[in-house]
Design a protein around this motif. Structure first.
Motif, PDB file in Angstrom:
ATOM      1  N   ALA A   1       0.829  -1.208   0.000  1.00  0.00           N
ATOM      2  CA  ALA A   1       0.000   0.000   0.000  1.00  0.00           C
ATOM      3  C   ALA A   1       0.864   1.260   0.000  1.00  0.00           C
ATOM      4  CB  ALA A   1      -0.917   0.000   1.218  1.00  0.00           C
ATOM      5  N   VAL A   2       1.945   1.241   0.784  1.00  0.00           N
ATOM      6  CA  VAL A   2       2.850   2.390   0.824  1.00  0.00           C
ATOM      7  C   VAL A   2       3.463   2.637  -0.557  1.00  0.00           C
ATOM      8  CG1 VAL A   2       5.041   3.254   1.739  1.00  0.00           C
ATOM      9  CG2 VAL A   2       3.390   2.170   3.283  1.00  0.00           C
ATOM     10  N   ILE A   3       3.892   1.573  -1.219  1.00  0.00           N
ATOM     11  CA  ILE A   3       4.519   1.692  -2.541  1.00  0.00           C
ATOM     12  C   ILE A   3       3.518   2.213  -3.572  1.00  0.00           C
ATOM     13  CG2 ILE A   3       5.555   0.377  -4.447  1.00  0.00           C
ATOM     14  CD1 ILE A   3       6.767  -1.472  -2.277  1.00  0.00           C
ATOM     15  N   LEU A   4       2.304   1.645  -3.592  1.00  0.00           N
ATOM     16  CA  LEU A   4       1.303   2.061  -4.576  1.00  0.00           C
ATOM     17  C   LEU A   4       0.867   3.504  -4.367  1.00  0.00           C
ATOM     18  CD1 LEU A   4      -0.904  -1.162  -4.793  1.00  0.00           C
ATOM     19  CD2 LEU A   4       0.597  -0.242  -6.566  1.00  0.00           C
ATOM     20  N   ASN A   5       0.839   3.942  -3.102  1.00  0.00           N
ATOM     21  CA  ASN A   5       0.432   5.319  -2.825  1.00  0.00           C
ATOM     22  C   ASN A   5       1.486   6.345  -3.240  1.00  0.00           C
ATOM     23  OD1 ASN A   5      -2.140   4.802  -1.824  1.00  0.00           O
ATOM     24  ND2 ASN A   5      -1.407   4.465   0.261  1.00  0.00           N
ATOM     25  N   LEU A   6       2.693   5.869  -3.531  1.00  0.00           N
ATOM     26  CA  LEU A   6       3.738   6.772  -4.021  1.00  0.00           C
ATOM     27  C   LEU A   6       3.567   7.118  -5.503  1.00  0.00           C
ATOM     28  CD1 LEU A   6       6.907   5.230  -2.299  1.00  0.00           C
ATOM     29  CD2 LEU A   6       5.708   7.336  -1.663  1.00  0.00           C
ATOM     30  N   ILE A   7       2.719   6.326  -6.197  1.00  0.00           N
ATOM     31  CA  ILE A   7       2.498   6.583  -7.627  1.00  0.00           C
ATOM     32  C   ILE A   7       1.631   7.836  -7.772  1.00  0.00           C
ATOM     33  CG2 ILE A   7       1.532   5.688  -9.773  1.00  0.00           C
ATOM     34  CD1 ILE A   7       1.947   2.875  -8.661  1.00  0.00           C
ATOM     35  N   PRO A   8       2.101   8.866  -8.486  1.00  0.00           N
ATOM     36  CA  PRO A   8       1.306  10.094  -8.640  1.00  0.00           C
ATOM     37  C   PRO A   8      -0.018   9.811  -9.351  1.00  0.00           C
ATOM     38  CG  PRO A   8       3.588  10.439  -9.336  1.00  0.00           C
ATOM     39  CD  PRO A   8       3.425   8.971  -9.128  1.00  0.00           C
ATOM     40  N   SER A   9      -1.058  10.556  -8.981  1.00  0.00           N
ATOM     41  CA  SER A   9      -2.388  10.342  -9.557  1.00  0.00           C
ATOM     42  C   SER A   9      -2.395  10.500 -11.070  1.00  0.00           C
ATOM     43  CB  SER A   9      -3.388  11.327  -8.930  1.00  0.00           C
ATOM     44  OG  SER A   9      -3.559  11.065  -7.565  1.00  0.00           O
ATOM     45  N   ARG A  10      -1.633  11.459 -11.595  1.00  0.00           N
ATOM     46  CA  ARG A  10      -1.660  11.692 -13.041  1.00  0.00           C
ATOM     47  C   ARG A  10      -1.120  10.488 -13.812  1.00  0.00           C
ATOM     48  NH1 ARG A  10       2.529  14.752 -11.044  1.00  0.00           N
ATOM     49  NH2 ARG A  10       4.605  14.340 -11.890  1.00  0.00           N
ATOM     50  N   ILE A  11      -0.250   9.710 -13.169  1.00  0.00           N
ATOM     51  CA  ILE A  11       0.247   8.481 -13.790  1.00  0.00           C
ATOM     52  C   ILE A  11      -0.739   7.343 -13.569  1.00  0.00           C
ATOM     53  CG2 ILE A  11       2.075   6.723 -13.719  1.00  0.00           C
ATOM     54  CD1 ILE A  11       4.026   8.950 -12.980  1.00  0.00           C
ATOM     55  N   PHE A  12      -1.236   7.241 -12.344  1.00  0.00           N
ATOM     56  CA  PHE A  12      -2.124   6.134 -11.982  1.00  0.00           C
ATOM     57  C   PHE A  12      -3.403   6.147 -12.812  1.00  0.00           C
ATOM     58  CE2 PHE A  12      -5.046   3.780  -9.202  1.00  0.00           C
ATOM     59  CZ  PHE A  12      -4.256   2.698  -8.849  1.00  0.00           C
ATOM     60  N   TYR A  13      -3.920   7.352 -13.133  1.00  0.00           N
ATOM     61  CA  TYR A  13      -5.181   7.463 -13.858  1.00  0.00           C
ATOM     62  C   TYR A  13      -4.995   7.752 -15.351  1.00  0.00           C
ATOM     63  CZ  TYR A  13      -7.000   7.685  -9.128  1.00  0.00           C
ATOM     64  OH  TYR A  13      -7.293   7.397  -7.824  1.00  0.00           O
ATOM     65  N   SER A  14      -3.787   7.635 -15.853  1.00  0.00           N
ATOM     66  CA  SER A  14      -3.514   7.924 -17.257  1.00  0.00           C
ATOM     67  C   SER A  14      -4.040   6.817 -18.171  1.00  0.00           C
ATOM     68  CB  SER A  14      -2.008   8.095 -17.474  1.00  0.00           C
ATOM     69  OG  SER A  14      -1.345   6.858 -17.268  1.00  0.00           O
ATOM     70  N   SER A  15      -4.225   7.139 -19.430  1.00  0.00           N
ATOM     71  CA  SER A  15      -4.659   6.139 -20.417  1.00  0.00           C
ATOM     72  C   SER A  15      -3.592   5.070 -20.599  1.00  0.00           C
ATOM     73  CB  SER A  15      -4.968   6.817 -21.751  1.00  0.00           C
ATOM     74  OG  SER A  15      -3.845   7.560 -22.211  1.00  0.00           O
ATOM     75  N   THR A  16      -2.329   5.439 -20.414  1.00  0.00           N
ATOM     76  CA  THR A  16      -1.241   4.457 -20.515  1.00  0.00           C
ATOM     77  C   THR A  16      -1.370   3.397 -19.422  1.00  0.00           C
ATOM     78  OG1 THR A  16       0.247   6.145 -21.422  1.00  0.00           O
ATOM     79  CG2 THR A  16       1.266   4.153 -20.523  1.00  0.00           C
ATOM     80  N   ALA A  17      -1.665   3.836 -18.194  1.00  0.00           N
ATOM     81  CA  ALA A  17      -1.840   2.892 -17.088  1.00  0.00           C
ATOM     82  C   ALA A  17      -3.029   1.970 -17.339  1.00  0.00           C
ATOM     83  CB  ALA A  17      -2.035   3.657 -15.782  1.00  0.00           C
ATOM     84  N   GLN A  18      -4.106   2.507 -17.901  1.00  0.00           N
ATOM     85  CA  GLN A  18      -5.270   1.679 -18.197  1.00  0.00           C
ATOM     86  C   GLN A  18      -4.961   0.649 -19.282  1.00  0.00           C
ATOM     87  OE1 GLN A  18      -9.155   3.624 -18.439  1.00  0.00           O
ATOM     88  NE2 GLN A  18      -8.275   5.449 -17.497  1.00  0.00           N
ATOM     89  N   ARG A  19      -4.213   1.058 -20.285  1.00  0.00           N
ATOM     90  CA  ARG A  19      -3.822   0.094 -21.329  1.00  0.00           C
ATOM     91  C   ARG A  19      -2.959  -1.016 -20.736  1.00  0.00           C
ATOM     92  NH1 ARG A  19      -3.251   4.745 -24.565  1.00  0.00           N
ATOM     93  NH2 ARG A  19      -0.998   4.787 -24.179  1.00  0.00           N
ATOM     94  N   PHE A  20      -2.092  -0.638 -19.782  1.00  0.00           N
ATOM     95  CA  PHE A  20      -1.254  -1.641 -19.115  1.00  0.00           C
ATOM     96  C   PHE A  20      -2.118  -2.651 -18.363  1.00  0.00           C
ATOM     97  CE2 PHE A  20       0.744  -3.030 -15.146  1.00  0.00           C
ATOM     98  CZ  PHE A  20       1.869  -3.669 -15.630  1.00  0.00           C
ATOM     99  N   LEU A  21      -3.139  -2.157 -17.651  1.00  0.00           N
ATOM    100  CA  LEU A  21      -4.017  -3.052 -16.908  1.00  0.00           C
ATOM    101  C   LEU A  21      -4.785  -3.983 -17.839  1.00  0.00           C
ATOM    102  CD1 LEU A  21      -5.528  -0.664 -14.188  1.00  0.00           C
ATOM    103  CD2 LEU A  21      -3.938  -2.545 -13.804  1.00  0.00           C
ATOM    104  N   LEU A  22      -5.247  -3.455 -18.960  1.00  0.00           N
ATOM    105  CA  LEU A  22      -6.057  -4.247 -19.881  1.00  0.00           C
ATOM    106  C   LEU A  22      -5.240  -5.273 -20.664  1.00  0.00           C
ATOM    107  CD1 LEU A  22      -8.383  -1.423 -21.260  1.00  0.00           C
ATOM    108  CD2 LEU A  22      -9.113  -3.411 -19.930  1.00  0.00           C
ATOM    109  N   THR A  23      -3.947  -5.043 -20.779  1.00  0.00           N
ATOM    110  CA  THR A  23      -3.131  -5.950 -21.592  1.00  0.00           C
ATOM    111  C   THR A  23      -2.175  -6.762 -20.719  1.00  0.00           C
ATOM    112  OG1 THR A  23      -1.590  -4.094 -22.000  1.00  0.00           O
ATOM    113  CG2 THR A  23      -3.309  -4.543 -23.661  1.00  0.00           C
TER     114      THR A  23
END
Length: 305
Positions: A270-292
């Protein structure tokens, strides 16, 4: 300006210190061999577990019985409940009561309340829940009936807490464990409905704990990441805990505070994931990563049991 920077720096240092102290508590309790049996028994004679037919709920049923509590098992499938009840009575000597109920329905709570009458309930585990799909997907593509998920993940927690909390308040002691999820700690795209339902459990639990902690009642929300259960298709990764492993460790932390991930590994995650900035976490690139790639990773690690 200099004073502002100093103040911000001191605040950041204070936050880091608090997090380090919290992790130190987890480290101590993780390696400490103390048993919470006497504390759990002091809450009352009976523990009630929803979703007790499988996974985390089943593990809590056995573990709480091993700690000396009688247990009430509530789930949808009667045959599973009967088999689990028989095994608990045979292996632990605790008394077991079973209640068949489908938590996707709203008309079950009068029956449950009637069945719980006269029991000194010291522990409630609100565990029952639904995950529409282990694989990430867009909201409109998510399988299943959304109203069923809302009843199962949200309504069940509210209604079961209402049934049990009033008696705990009159006795001025009790423990309520609400099982949420790590995806509740921030909004998770592609798990939107599940994430939101579990975020409700988090907010509801922490608010109730503030209301009732001075009355001798602990209300704690647990936010684990993936646990290997039927709901997660017995996912098997290096960071995945079995239900038994998670439950045994989580019971060490029942007095640690209003919110816990349930084990040291998930706290670090949880500590590690919370270090990820929101603009990266909610980006279209992050979503493509999750889907693939993330979807492929999940498929490779799902057990065929």
């Amino acid at each position: 300006m200099e004073k502002l920077f100093v103040s911000v720096g001191l605040f950041v240092c204070l936050v880091c210190l608090v997090k380090c102290m919290r992790l130190s508590q987890y480290l101590f309790l993780s390696f400490c061999k103390t048993s919470p049996s006497s504390f759990l028994r002091s809450m009352g004679q009976w523990a009630v577990i929803t979703g007790a037919g499988d996974g985390i709920g089943k593990a809590y049923s056995f573990e709480l019985a091993r700690h000396g509590l009688n247990v009430v098992l509530i789930s949808r499938t009667l045959e599973k409940l009967q088999a689990i009840a028989e095994e608990i009575e045979r292996t632990t000597g605790s008394r077991v009561k079973i209640i068949q109920a489908d938590f996707t329905r709203e008309d079950i709570y009068d029956h449950i309340e009637e069945q719980l009458k006269g029991l000194e309930i010291g522990v409630l585990v609100n565990n029952v829940g639904m995950l529409p799909s282990l694989l990430p997907s867009y909201f409109l593509s998510t399988p299943g009936e959304s109203q069923n998920l809302i009843h199962c993940n949200i309504t069940s927690v509210v209604k079961m807490t209402q049934l049990v909390l009033k008696h705990m308040e009159s006795r001025r002691r009790g423990l309520i464990l609400n099982i949420s999820s790590g995806v509740a700690l921030r909004p998770w795209p592609l798990y939107s409905l599940y994430s939101a339902s579990k975020a409700f459990v988090c907010t509801f639990s922490k608010a109730l704990n503030a209301e009732y902690r001075d009355k001798g009642i602990i209300i704690q929300v647990l936010t684990p990441y993936s646990v290997s259960t039927p709901m997660t298709k017995y996912l098997n990764t290096r960071m995945t805990k079995t239900a038994d492993e998670f439950v045994k460790e989580s019971l060490k932390y029942v007095t640690i505070g209003a919110e816990t991930c349930g084990c040291l590994a998930y706290e670090i995650m949880a500590v590690i994931l919370n270090l990820i900035p929101s603009r990266i976490f909610y980006s279209s690139t992050a979503q493509r990563f999750l889907l693939t790639r993330y979807s492929d990773y999940l498929k490779r690690n799902i057990s065929n049991r």
